[in-house]
Motif scaffolding. Sequence first.
Motif, PDB file in Angstrom:
ATOM      1  N   ASP A   1       0.854  -1.185   0.000  1.00  0.00           N
ATOM      2  CA  ASP A   1       0.000   0.000   0.000  1.00  0.00           C
ATOM      3  C   ASP A   1       0.893   1.239   0.000  1.00  0.00           C
TER       4      ASP A   1
ATOM      5  N   ASP B   1      -7.441   1.518  -3.444  1.00  0.00           N
ATOM      6  CA  ASP B   1      -6.843   1.632  -2.116  1.00  0.00           C
ATOM      7  C   ASP B   1      -6.869   0.282  -1.425  1.00  0.00           C
TER       8      ASP B   1
ATOM      9  N   ALA C   1       0.140   4.491  -0.489  1.00  0.00           N
ATOM     10  CA  ALA C   1      -0.396   5.638   0.250  1.00  0.00           C
ATOM     11  C   ALA C   1      -0.229   5.472   1.753  1.00  0.00           C
TER      12      ALA C   1
ATOM     13  N   SER D   1     -12.512   1.960  -4.860  1.00  0.00           N
ATOM     14  CA  SER D   1     -11.415   2.894  -5.088  1.00  0.00           C
ATOM     15  C   SER D   1     -10.114   2.099  -5.198  1.00  0.00           C
TER      16      SER D   1
ATOM     17  N   ASP E   1      -8.133  -0.672   1.478  1.00  0.00           N
ATOM     18  CA  ASP E   1      -9.413  -1.081   2.061  1.00  0.00           C
ATOM     19  C   ASP E   1     -10.302  -1.740   1.020  1.00  0.00           C
TER      20      ASP E   1
ATOM     21  N   GLU F   1      -1.284   1.648  -5.977  1.00  0.00           N
ATOM     22  CA  GLU F   1      -0.862   3.026  -6.200  1.00  0.00           C
ATOM     23  C   GLU F   1      -1.965   3.697  -7.019  1.00  0.00           C
ATOM     24  N   PRO F   2      -2.612   4.744  -6.494  1.00  0.00           N
ATOM     25  CA  PRO F   2      -3.856   5.237  -7.087  1.00  0.00           C
ATOM     26  C   PRO F   2      -3.728   6.196  -8.263  1.00  0.00           C
TER      27      PRO F   2
END
Length: 469
Positions: free
Chosen positions: A12, A50, A14, A48, A52, A194-195
Amino acid sequence: MSVVGEGARLVDVAGARTLAGDELTAEVTRSARALSALPVGVLFARMSVDLDSVLRYLGAIEARRAIALIDPALDADVLAGLIERFRPAAVLAAPDAEAPAGYRVEGGHWVRESADGVAPHPDLSILLPTSGSTGNPKLVRLSREAVLANAAAIAEVLGIDSAEVAPTCLPLHYSYGVSVLNSHLLRGATVVIEPSGVLGRGFWDAVAEHGITSLSGVPYHYEMLRRLKFDPAKYPTLRTLTQAGGKLRDELITEFNDKMLAVGGRMYVMYGQTEAAPRMTTVPAQRLAEKLGSAGPALPGGAFAIRRDDGSETTHPKIVGEVVYRGVNVMMGYADDEAGLAAGDECGGVLATGDLGYLDEEGYLFITGRLKRIGKVFGNRVSLDDLEQAVRAAAVGIDVVAAVPAGDKVVLFAELPEGDGAKAICKDAARALSDRLHLHSSGFDVRPIDTVPLLASGKIDYRLLGGRV
């Protein structure tokens, strides 16, 4: 069989966190338990890019809860219509808005207050909407067997193993994006969350920092990478490119394939549909130049036939017709509402793709267009896909173009900076089409547009453009 293989890791970016081994297993199990406690019915997950969202998805698979992957940017009225039709047990990662009637806000989710609901078929695993941000989408019903079989077949032909490091460079509510996630986790590889996507600076920082080995994109991504003068030599670990989500121009396939070969890498071109969980072909990297323009042979366990106008099927080379695919990865069918979630397999492993194409002597598939991507110019039927390709091939300065029908003509939106120069280029494009098809240039309305609108998947939003003609 679990979608998370031994050794799999989630990085993750972020949150500066890595999950692997027992810790990853514990997080997936925790998610599965929470989802199991929700009322009966399908789960809607706004996906999204992410950690979660990924854990909720993996938890649903582990708990054997049917989960619909929803675009978090979906129009509020479209989401409301889906909720009314399908009465989900919960909307996970719900919008920051008042919950609809019959739902309560709980931990950032909308949870249905009634315990009564239709139990999805036990084989049902993933549901994906058939359209983008507008319209009245149906849900494609994919079984657990279909999803895992497709992930395994893709991992086999791409040679995915535990050493691979793949980024989330596609939306996770998009069938291609979730397929990349599945095929890598299944083989114990690493997925870097990575968004920002391939056009974001943060993405390329992550490529370097985490040793990313592959990149997946749709045609638009490769058009943009060309403009950005992508050079794989700058990223020593990045040695695999994959492309699906529509036909990429032959010259771009050649360009990117040459770039990868120059650094000892490889490029794979693929073809698929959401209804096939989603991939059906891969061109072997070593034959990409030789089979330029082909979508490749069927994946292991799959097979193609061509359906003639009379309904008969053939595998004889060079006969053009509707492409029919057979394989365990074919959807169970569509669902229009809550009741449809309980239905069993209605397709029997057979998918009429709606694409036109032919097979060559080795069984390699060539797509020539869509049955429904047809327009008329002064009463003459024309392939909209062919028109787009013809404009790009005319070398008038247009790379990104989208064609939509408009009565007895076709409107083509060309991505160009506005000004007199753009108008002249559009006129040149119309004349090129006129010369090619021997129809008057007034039948081709070529218009400049700052940016061709895209769906979250990176595909052109033809529905939105159709509303502008």
